[in-house]
Design an enzyme around this catalytic site. Structure first.
Site, PDB file in Angstrom:
ATOM      1  N   LYS A 126     -98.977 -56.925 -16.309  1.00 25.05           N
ATOM      2  CA  LYS A 126    -100.487 -56.863 -16.008  1.00 25.05           C
ATOM      3  C   LYS A 126    -101.165 -57.058 -17.445  1.00 25.05           C
ATOM      4  O   LYS A 126    -100.623 -56.759 -18.265  1.00 25.05           O
ATOM      5  CB  LYS A 126    -100.932 -55.788 -15.158  1.00 25.05           C
ATOM      6  CG  LYS A 126    -102.380 -55.998 -14.677  1.00 25.05           C
ATOM      7  CD  LYS A 126    -102.176 -56.721 -13.401  1.00 25.05           C
ATOM      8  CE  LYS A 126    -103.417 -56.329 -12.402  1.00 25.05           C
ATOM      9  NZ  LYS A 126    -102.831 -56.411 -10.937  1.00 25.05           N
TER      10      LYS A 126
HETATM   11  N1  GLU Z   1    -103.975 -59.522  -9.179  1.00 22.90           N
HETATM   12  C1  GLU Z   1    -103.215 -59.571  -7.854  1.00 22.90           C
HETATM   13  C2  GLU Z   1    -102.456 -58.094  -7.595  1.00 22.90           C
HETATM   14  O1  GLU Z   1    -102.801 -57.097  -8.164  1.00 22.90           O
HETATM   15  C3  GLU Z   1    -102.321 -60.842  -7.704  1.00 22.90           C
HETATM   16  C4  GLU Z   1    -101.030 -60.486  -8.612  1.00 22.90           C
HETATM   17  C5  GLU Z   1    -100.249 -62.069  -8.456  1.00 22.90           C
HETATM   18  O2  GLU Z   1    -100.544 -62.827  -7.764  1.00 22.90           O
HETATM   19  O3  GLU Z   1     -99.694 -62.247  -9.460  1.00 22.90           O
HETATM   20  O4  GLU Z   1    -101.466 -58.020  -6.834  1.00 22.90           O
END
Ligand code: GLU
Length: 434
Positions: free
Chosen positions: A119
């Site tokens: 992230k």
């Molecule tokens: N930001 C989204 C989550 O927290 C999607 C992450 C993604 O698709 O890689 O799950």
């Protein structure tokens, strides 16, 4: 004088603020204890693999240069490339990025995907920048991350305040900086792209649809229908809007919404599409929506309803409001919206929580489909995508639900146990290099 000073010191003594990492680590440790996780694997999973912090300059519209700080935390890749979103928000810092990366590891593992967790983002209030500034910020951030991301290494996606447009800029920048013959083979460096640029039809609604499905599966298990159930949503962005859209289609009634600007309430119901049209002409805000009353932001979660859907930021349901929540079901559209103290109170009160790593996993499952589509040079149809998403969400939901029943634990503990056990298995089979 001396006494007064001493008293003052006592009163102002700082109580440490609980960060998101405290939250995710408590959840992890409690599940690790439950499954008797191997101590060596517990050590590995307790820490992030890589933490990248980049400071980069960007020229603003007025010619001045501003320096931005961007993050990418790669928690674990035992099951496959790091996967997870990039968010643009003032609350982004290393603690938040670590916690959110960890949640992604559990989320992708639980969903049975060949991914690890990562992230990142930029500490920024995007509303303060023009579109062309945001484009330059995004492109320069991508350039700064360079080979720390990649289609088989670390694959970002949209998150809070980032969109398919952001992903298009990242993909274009990343591909443009590769040797010519490799450019198109790198399209899957990000997911959540616009559907004309390698994006997946339906990726936009995947998270919200997954949240809705989780609620529907819960209703089915409890032999109840969604018709006439009332619900409130915190956040009316991509997740909040789509979950409200699908719930309304099933006859449920939206009675309260909160966004970054205010909170609105109407016990008789708020029409989802009308609100969606309204925010488009109201600078993205729900404030002053006709046929609704403004309510104080501190009482929002205490509004009368059956289902509460936090679909914005972390740490929203805490010991300060958990005792007053009226809903009997909390469906976590956001990541980490309920902290450990808040959750304890809710569970004691018999309130069910569908945990984030299950409830909002439709987004990353949609991302996986997009990644496969790009990797294989395919173009999938919307109905095919939705059917596949439905199947995946159902499998995960049933696994978690059954585990919780069999082991006598809450749904979050069950979800964590399943997720961690899959990673433990990979480490046991593979061993540790050298
Ligand atoms: N930001 C989204 C989550 O927290 C999607 C992450 C993604 O698709 O890689 O799950």
């Amino acid at each position: 004088m001396t006494i007064a000073t001493a008293n003052l010191k006592k009163v102002t003594k700082k109580v440490p603020v609980r960060g998101m990492m405290d939250n995710v680590m408590e959840q992890f440790n409690s599940a690790a204890g439950q499954i008797n996780l191997h101590p060596n694997i517990r050590k590995i999973l307790s820490i992030t693999n890589n933490e990248i912090i980049v400071n980069f300059p960007v020229k603003m519209d007025n010619g001045d240069v501003e320096i931005f700080q961007g993050y990418r935390v790669q928690h674990n890749n035992a099951l496959g490339p790091y996967k997870g979103g990039l968010r643009y928000h003032p609350t982004v810092d290393i603690d938040a990025a670590r916690a959110l990366a960890m949640w992604m590891t559990w989320k992708t593992s639980l969903a049975g995907l060949p991914y690890g967790g990562g992230k990142g983002g930029i500490k920024i209030d995007p509303s303060k920048y023009s579109l062309s500034e945001l484009e330059r910020i995004t492109r320069r951030f991508t350039f700064a991350l360079a080979d720390n991301i990649g289609p088989e290494h670390d694959i970002p996606a949209p998150d809070v305040n980032t969109s398919s447009q952001t992903m298009a800029w990242i993909a274009d920048t990343y591909m443009s900086t590769r040797p010519p013959a490799e450019r198109t083979a790198n399209q899957h460096v990000v997911t959540g792209k616009p559907d004309g640029s390698g994006g997946l039809e339906g990726r936009d609604r995947a998270t919200g649809y997954g949240v809705y499905l989780s609620i529907k599966f819960w209703a089915d298990k409890n032999e109840t229908s969604l018709k006439d159930k009332t619900f409130i949503v915190q956040g009316f962005g991509n997740v909040g809007y789509w979950v409200a859209h699908f719930l309304e289609k099933d006859g449920a009634k939206l009675v309260g919404v909160q966004d970054a600007f205010g909170s609105i309430h109407n016990p008789k119901g708020i029409t989802v599409e009308d609100l969606f049209k309204y925010i488009k002409i109201n600078d993205g805000s729900i404030v002053d929506f006709p046929n609704s009353n403004a309510v104080d932001k501190n009482i929002f979660f205490t509004l009368d309803c059956d289902i509460c859907i936090p679909a914005a930021l972390g740490n929203q349901i805490t010991k300060d409001n958990a005792a007053k929540i009226k809903a009997t079901l909390i469906a976590e559209g956001a990541n980490g919206p309920t902290n450990v103290e808040g959750e304890k109170i809710l569970l004691e009160r018999g309130i069910t929580i569908i945990p984030d790593i299950l409830c909002n996993s439709g987004g990353v499952v949609g991302s996986y489909f997009e990644w496969l589509q790009n990797r294989n040079g395919e173009i999938w149809q919307l109905d095919e995508v939705m059917a596949k998403l439905d199947k995946k969400m159902k499998e995960s939901f049933n696994k978690v639900y059954d585990y919780a029943l069999n082991e006598g634990v809450d749904l979050r503990t069950a979800a964590f146990c399943i997720a961690i056990q899959r990673i433990e298995k990979a480490y046991i089979q593979r061993g540790i290099f050298p």
